[in-house]
Design an enzyme around this catalytic site. Sequence first.
Site, PDB file in Angstrom:
ATOM      1  N   ARG A 168      42.437  68.281  24.871  1.00 14.67           N
ATOM      2  CA  ARG A 168      41.445  68.120  23.789  1.00 14.67           C
ATOM      3  C   ARG A 168      40.345  69.164  23.870  1.00 14.67           C
ATOM      4  NH1 ARG A 168      43.305  63.118  25.137  1.00 14.67           N
ATOM      5  NH2 ARG A 168      41.757  62.949  26.775  1.00 14.67           N
ATOM      6  N   GLU A 191      41.700  59.138  41.016  1.00 16.81           N
ATOM      7  CA  GLU A 191      41.555  57.815  41.615  1.00 16.81           C
ATOM      8  C   GLU A 191      42.722  57.569  42.593  1.00 16.81           C
ATOM      9  OE1 GLU A 191      41.153  54.922  38.604  1.00 16.81           O
ATOM     10  OE2 GLU A 191      40.681  53.307  39.999  1.00 16.81           O
TER      11      GLU A 191
HETATM   12  P1  AMP Z   1      37.242  63.316  34.774  1.00 16.85           P
HETATM   13  O1  AMP Z   1      37.945  64.380  35.559  1.00 16.85           O
HETATM   14  O2  AMP Z   1      37.289  61.970  35.414  1.00 16.85           O
HETATM   15  O3  AMP Z   1      35.827  63.726  34.407  1.00 16.85           O
HETATM   16  O4  AMP Z   1      38.052  63.121  33.429  1.00 16.85           O
HETATM   17  C1  AMP Z   1      37.897  64.035  32.403  1.00 16.85           C
HETATM   18  C2  AMP Z   1      39.167  64.250  31.641  1.00 16.85           C
HETATM   19  O5  AMP Z   1      39.915  63.064  31.447  1.00 16.85           O
HETATM   20  C3  AMP Z   1      38.833  64.799  30.272  1.00 16.85           C
HETATM   21  O6  AMP Z   1      39.648  65.934  30.047  1.00 16.85           O
HETATM   22  C4  AMP Z   1      39.118  63.666  29.316  1.00 16.85           C
HETATM   23  O7  AMP Z   1      39.910  64.143  28.260  1.00 16.85           O
HETATM   24  C5  AMP Z   1      39.879  62.622  30.089  1.00 16.85           C
HETATM   25  N1  AMP Z   1      39.238  61.299  30.102  1.00 16.85           N
HETATM   26  C6  AMP Z   1      38.717  60.660  31.185  1.00 16.85           C
HETATM   27  N2  AMP Z   1      38.279  59.441  30.887  1.00 16.85           N
HETATM   28  C7  AMP Z   1      38.494  59.279  29.570  1.00 16.85           C
HETATM   29  C8  AMP Z   1      38.233  58.198  28.640  1.00 16.85           C
HETATM   30  N3  AMP Z   1      37.660  57.042  29.017  1.00 16.85           N
HETATM   31  N4  AMP Z   1      38.583  58.393  27.350  1.00 16.85           N
HETATM   32  C9  AMP Z   1      39.147  59.554  26.952  1.00 16.85           C
HETATM   33  N5  AMP Z   1      39.429  60.590  27.776  1.00 16.85           N
HETATM   34  C10 AMP Z   1      39.109  60.461  29.069  1.00 16.85           C
END
Ligand code: AMP
Length: 171
Positions: A59, A96
């Site tokens: 995205r 996780e």
């Molecule tokens: P993080 O590495 O945990 O910050 O996750 C970020 C990535 O995961 C981004 O590229 C988001 O597209 C996706 N992502 C994580 N959590 C969500 C969520 N609750 N809703 C949509 N996309 C998420």
Amino acid sequence: MDHLKAKIRHVPDFPKPGILFYDITTLLGDARGFRDTVDALAAPYMGEDIDAVVGIESRGFILGAAVANALGCGFVPIRKPGKLPSRTVKASYSLEYGADSLEMHDDAVAPGSRVLIVDDVLATGGTAEAAARLVKQIGGDLRALAFLIELNVLKGRDRLPGETVYSVLQY
Ligand code: AMP
């Protein structure tokens, strides 16, 4: 920005139980929603002489490419492993459960280029931290990271110490 929040669909238990997924397809599919989203992400960086927007698969490609166009600069993709055809650098990050990694062409930005990283959601910050590492590894001057959505409770910013982090919508 409430009109943008109103166009984001919340999908419980996707992609797995306990996750509330912020579905931006409903926002992107709306002409005014998409335009206002891109304008809001790009506005702080107008006149900042950004050389390249780096978008994170997938995205981040949609938003990053539109932001690059708005800023009049190039667009560079960071992808999941094995997708980019030429020589790459790789960064791993913990999830996780387990680990994942991202890749970037090693010549994607010239050393010293002023880079803005764009993605849709800042959650735990692992993805963004890995992307920041890649940009710096190839000599990019990382000016800021911009997100449409920041999930405050997950404290993603804490994984990006010393970086300039901007988010349009906070939850
Ligand atoms: P993080 O590495 O945990 O910050 O996750 C970020 C990535 O995961 C981004 O590229 C988001 O597209 C996706 N992502 C994580 N959590 C969500 C969520 N609750 N809703 C949509 N996309 C998420």
